[in-house]
Design a protein around this motif. Structure first.
Motif, PDB file in Angstrom:
ATOM      1  N   ASP A  35      -2.803  -3.228   9.656  1.00  0.00           N
ATOM      2  CA  ASP A  35      -4.141  -2.817   9.249  1.00  0.00           C
ATOM      3  C   ASP A  35      -4.978  -2.606  10.494  1.00  0.00           C
ATOM      4  N   GLY A  36      -5.483  -1.396  10.656  1.00  0.00           N
ATOM      5  CA  GLY A  36      -6.282  -1.073  11.840  1.00  0.00           C
ATOM      6  C   GLY A  36      -7.725  -0.803  11.525  1.00  0.00           C
ATOM      7  N   SER A  37      -8.316  -1.583  10.654  1.00  0.00           N
ATOM      8  CA  SER A  37      -9.721  -1.466  10.256  1.00  0.00           C
ATOM      9  C   SER A  37      -9.944  -0.262   9.355  1.00  0.00           C
ATOM     10  N   SER A  38     -10.213   0.904   9.902  1.00  0.00           N
ATOM     11  CA  SER A  38     -10.531   2.061   9.067  1.00  0.00           C
ATOM     12  C   SER A  38      -9.293   2.702   8.463  1.00  0.00           C
ATOM     13  N   GLU A  39      -8.104   2.356   8.970  1.00  0.00           N
ATOM     14  CA  GLU A  39      -6.875   2.925   8.437  1.00  0.00           C
ATOM     15  C   GLU A  39      -5.751   1.904   8.508  1.00  0.00           C
ATOM     16  N   VAL A  40      -4.722   2.154   7.712  1.00  0.00           N
ATOM     17  CA  VAL A  40      -3.525   1.320   7.760  1.00  0.00           C
ATOM     18  C   VAL A  40      -2.366   2.179   8.235  1.00  0.00           C
ATOM     19  N   GLU A  41      -1.409   1.532   8.898  1.00  0.00           N
ATOM     20  CA  GLU A  41      -0.266   2.257   9.451  1.00  0.00           C
ATOM     21  C   GLU A  41       1.028   1.689   8.901  1.00  0.00           C
ATOM     22  N   LEU A  42       1.914   2.584   8.527  1.00  0.00           N
ATOM     23  CA  LEU A  42       3.219   2.211   8.013  1.00  0.00           C
ATOM     24  C   LEU A  42       4.277   2.856   8.900  1.00  0.00           C
ATOM     25  N   ARG A  43       5.223   2.045   9.385  1.00  0.00           N
ATOM     26  CA  ARG A  43       6.321   2.540  10.227  1.00  0.00           C
ATOM     27  C   ARG A  43       7.648   2.258   9.534  1.00  0.00           C
ATOM     28  N   LEU A  44       8.408   3.312   9.261  1.00  0.00           N
ATOM     29  CA  LEU A  44       9.696   3.181   8.610  1.00  0.00           C
ATOM     30  C   LEU A  44      10.793   3.650   9.556  1.00  0.00           C
ATOM     31  N   LEU A  80      10.458   4.963   0.228  1.00  0.00           N
ATOM     32  CA  LEU A  80       9.445   3.995  -0.220  1.00  0.00           C
ATOM     33  C   LEU A  80       8.612   4.658  -1.302  1.00  0.00           C
ATOM     34  N   GLU A  81       8.277   3.894  -2.339  1.00  0.00           N
ATOM     35  CA  GLU A  81       7.435   4.423  -3.414  1.00  0.00           C
ATOM     36  C   GLU A  81       6.645   3.296  -4.057  1.00  0.00           C
ATOM     37  N   THR A  82       5.365   3.481  -4.205  1.00  0.00           N
ATOM     38  CA  THR A  82       4.525   2.521  -4.923  1.00  0.00           C
ATOM     39  C   THR A  82       3.418   3.266  -5.653  1.00  0.00           C
ATOM     40  N   ASN A  83       3.156   2.846  -6.873  1.00  0.00           N
ATOM     41  CA  ASN A  83       2.036   3.398  -7.647  1.00  0.00           C
ATOM     42  C   ASN A  83       0.801   2.514  -7.546  1.00  0.00           C
ATOM     43  N   HIS A  84       0.919   1.442  -6.744  1.00  0.00           N
ATOM     44  CA  HIS A  84      -0.192   0.501  -6.610  1.00  0.00           C
ATOM     45  C   HIS A  84      -0.388   0.146  -5.142  1.00  0.00           C
ATOM     46  N   LEU A  85      -1.011   1.054  -4.388  1.00  0.00           N
ATOM     47  CA  LEU A  85      -1.421   0.679  -3.039  1.00  0.00           C
ATOM     48  C   LEU A  85      -2.402  -0.481  -3.141  1.00  0.00           C
ATOM     49  N   PHE A  86      -2.520  -1.266  -2.068  1.00  0.00           N
ATOM     50  CA  PHE A  86      -3.406  -2.427  -2.151  1.00  0.00           C
ATOM     51  C   PHE A  86      -4.841  -2.016  -2.455  1.00  0.00           C
ATOM     52  N   ASP A  87      -5.260  -0.871  -1.948  1.00  0.00           N
ATOM     53  CA  ASP A  87      -6.586  -0.355  -2.269  1.00  0.00           C
ATOM     54  C   ASP A  87      -6.539   1.165  -2.166  1.00  0.00           C
ATOM     55  N   LYS A  88      -7.645   1.808  -2.457  1.00  0.00           N
ATOM     56  CA  LYS A  88      -7.675   3.270  -2.479  1.00  0.00           C
ATOM     57  C   LYS A  88      -7.751   3.854  -1.069  1.00  0.00           C
ATOM     58  N   ILE A  89      -7.125   5.026  -0.922  1.00  0.00           N
ATOM     59  CA  ILE A  89      -7.129   5.728   0.350  1.00  0.00           C
ATOM     60  C   ILE A  89      -7.760   7.112   0.181  1.00  0.00           C
ATOM     61  N   LYS A  90      -7.942   7.804   1.308  1.00  0.00           N
ATOM     62  CA  LYS A  90      -8.394   9.189   1.301  1.00  0.00           C
ATOM     63  C   LYS A  90      -7.165  10.062   1.547  1.00  0.00           C
ATOM     64  N   PRO A  91      -6.527  10.552   0.468  1.00  0.00           N
ATOM     65  CA  PRO A  91      -5.245  11.246   0.634  1.00  0.00           C
ATOM     66  C   PRO A  91      -5.311  12.475   1.535  1.00  0.00           C
ATOM     67  N   SER A  92      -6.440  13.161   1.542  1.00  0.00           N
ATOM     68  CA  SER A  92      -6.553  14.375   2.354  1.00  0.00           C
ATOM     69  C   SER A  92      -6.523  14.076   3.854  1.00  0.00           C
ATOM     70  N   GLU A  93      -6.749  12.811   4.225  1.00  0.00           N
ATOM     71  CA  GLU A  93      -6.763  12.443   5.636  1.00  0.00           C
ATOM     72  C   GLU A  93      -5.497  11.695   6.064  1.00  0.00           C
ATOM     73  N   THR A  94      -4.464  11.771   5.232  1.00  0.00           N
ATOM     74  CA  THR A  94      -3.191  11.143   5.575  1.00  0.00           C
ATOM     75  C   THR A  94      -2.506  11.919   6.708  1.00  0.00           C
ATOM     76  N   ILE A  95      -2.042  11.192   7.697  1.00  0.00           N
ATOM     77  CA  ILE A  95      -1.350  11.791   8.841  1.00  0.00           C
ATOM     78  C   ILE A  95       0.004  11.110   8.994  1.00  0.00           C
ATOM     79  N   PRO A 112     -13.344   0.618   4.543  1.00  0.00           N
ATOM     80  CA  PRO A 112     -12.881   0.100   5.841  1.00  0.00           C
ATOM     81  C   PRO A 112     -13.137  -1.391   6.025  1.00  0.00           C
ATOM     82  N   ASP A 113     -14.009  -1.982   5.213  1.00  0.00           N
ATOM     83  CA  ASP A 113     -14.319  -3.409   5.350  1.00  0.00           C
ATOM     84  C   ASP A 113     -13.274  -4.307   4.706  1.00  0.00           C
ATOM     85  N   LEU A 114     -12.433  -3.731   3.853  1.00  0.00           N
ATOM     86  CA  LEU A 114     -11.444  -4.535   3.141  1.00  0.00           C
ATOM     87  C   LEU A 114     -10.155  -4.618   3.949  1.00  0.00           C
ATOM     88  N   LYS A 115      -9.759  -5.833   4.282  1.00  0.00           N
ATOM     89  CA  LYS A 115      -8.534  -6.071   5.032  1.00  0.00           C
ATOM     90  C   LYS A 115      -7.333  -6.012   4.087  1.00  0.00           C
TER      91      LYS A 115
END
Length: 338
Positions: A35-44, A80-95, A112-115
């Motif tokens: 978790d990097g504050s404003s975004e989360v990172e996943l490495r596979l 990887l597949e999940t229908n329940h991310l821990f919280d909501k994201i901004k899909p258009s800004e996925t990189i 961004p305040d939610l860890k």
């Protein structure tokens, strides 16, 4: 699950029909989350997936779901597949990009305040993540079944590291008699009055999960006994015959709209399709999920609960009156209970 509003009180219905958070995919040692504050990172780790080009990777990100697949000649392999991310994201800004044999996916958080403790909403991530949301506020479990209330409250307490409390145990210890014998000797009103006094003594407690008496024998089943229950977050465990989650939610909203049952003043409701004590943790998970949505809809709620306690639990929830307000001066409006 969707949150809605009843007057000024946010109300979140939930269903206990919970999918596995991740399916299918690599074992946890094949991917890393941060978790990097404003975004989360996943490495596979791509490992032996033999990715020839970035175009062989499919990353499908929606507001609350994520699917990562690798193209094959006649099929796709799900990494990887999940229908329940821990919280909501901004899909258009996925990189996403490939870095030294790893697929790196960056997801922009809506809040961004939610860890995020993990990528998906699960029992483990909810119990870890709820601590920052609840801020020590106690939880009261209400509903028609004392047994269900007790089982689920205990799971919640264990998961959160809260103190488990049960009003039936406290009442029987104090009175040195069983609730059944008490009911036979003095009736439902006497027991409800006694439980109300216990709830008053518990209302100043923090970090506790309190299981209440079920049905008409308990204080929570009476609209005029909720003064001290408002000190914490109330979870109504409601059994239903609805066959799907949509119908269960509609039923919950109908109950809130007609307002005939005292339980409808609860903060959240979890609909149970039958009951099996072995599934108590699943019900507890649904409860935490609903509470997470509730508090995200109004981050001031824990502080407001704290203020309500400091002012003496005067019964003015959710529209807290100024210091010095006299509840006895208010005109009581009768409320029908079932």
């Amino acid at each position: 699950m969707q949150a809605s509003t009843k007057d000024s009180v946010p109300f979140s219905p939930a269903s206990v029909r919970l999918p596995f958070p991740l399916s299918p995919g690599p074992t946890r040692n094949k991917w890393q989350f941060s978790d990097g504050s404003s975004e989360v990172e996943l490495r596979l780790q791509l490992g032996d997936q033999d990715v020839q080009s970035p175009r062989d990777i499919l990353v499908d990100a929606n507001e609350a779901s994520l699917a990562i697949r690798v193209k094959r000649i006649e099929s796709h392999i799900t990494m990887l597949e999940t229908n329940h991310l821990f919280d909501k994201i901004k899909p258009s800004e996925t990189i996403w990009y490939i870095d030294d044999g790893e697929l790196v996916v960056n997801l922009k958080k809506q809040d961004p305040d939610l860890k995020w403790p993990d990528i998906a909403e699960s029992w483990e991530s909810l119990t870890a993540g709820s601590m920052q949301l609840l801020k020590g506020t106690s939880i009261y479990v209400v509903g028609d079944s004392t047994e269900i209330n007790q089982k689920v409250a205990r799971e919640l307490a264990i998961g959160l590291g809260y103190t488990p409390l049960s009003t039936i145990e406290l009442l029987e210890t104090i009175s040195k008699k069983t609730i059944d014998s008490w009911l036979l000797a003095e009736g439902y009103d006497a027991v409800a009055e006694a439980e109300s006094a216990v709830l008053e003594s518990l209302s100043s407690h923090v970090r506790a999960v309190v299981a209440t008496l079920g049905g008409k024998q308990g204080a929570a089943g009476r609209a005029d006994k909720w003064r001290h229950l408002y000190a914490g977050f109330t979870v109504w465990l409601s059994q239903t015959e609805a066959l799907d989650e949509v119908s269960a939610k509609e039923e919950a909203h109908r109950h809130i709209k007609d307002g005939r049952r005292a339980y409808t003043t609860a903060d959240v409701v979890v609909k149970l399709q039958g009951w099996d004590a072995d599934h108590a943790k699943s019900v507890a998970q649904a409860s935490l999920s609903a509470l997470k949505q509730l508090i995200r809809s109004d981050k001031e709620l824990p502080g407001k609960k704290s203020l309500y306690i400091r002012l003496g639990c005067r019964g003015d929830w959710p529209n807290i009156k100024p210091p010095g307000w006299d509840p006895s001066a208010e005109v009581d409006v009768p409320v029908t209970t079932e």
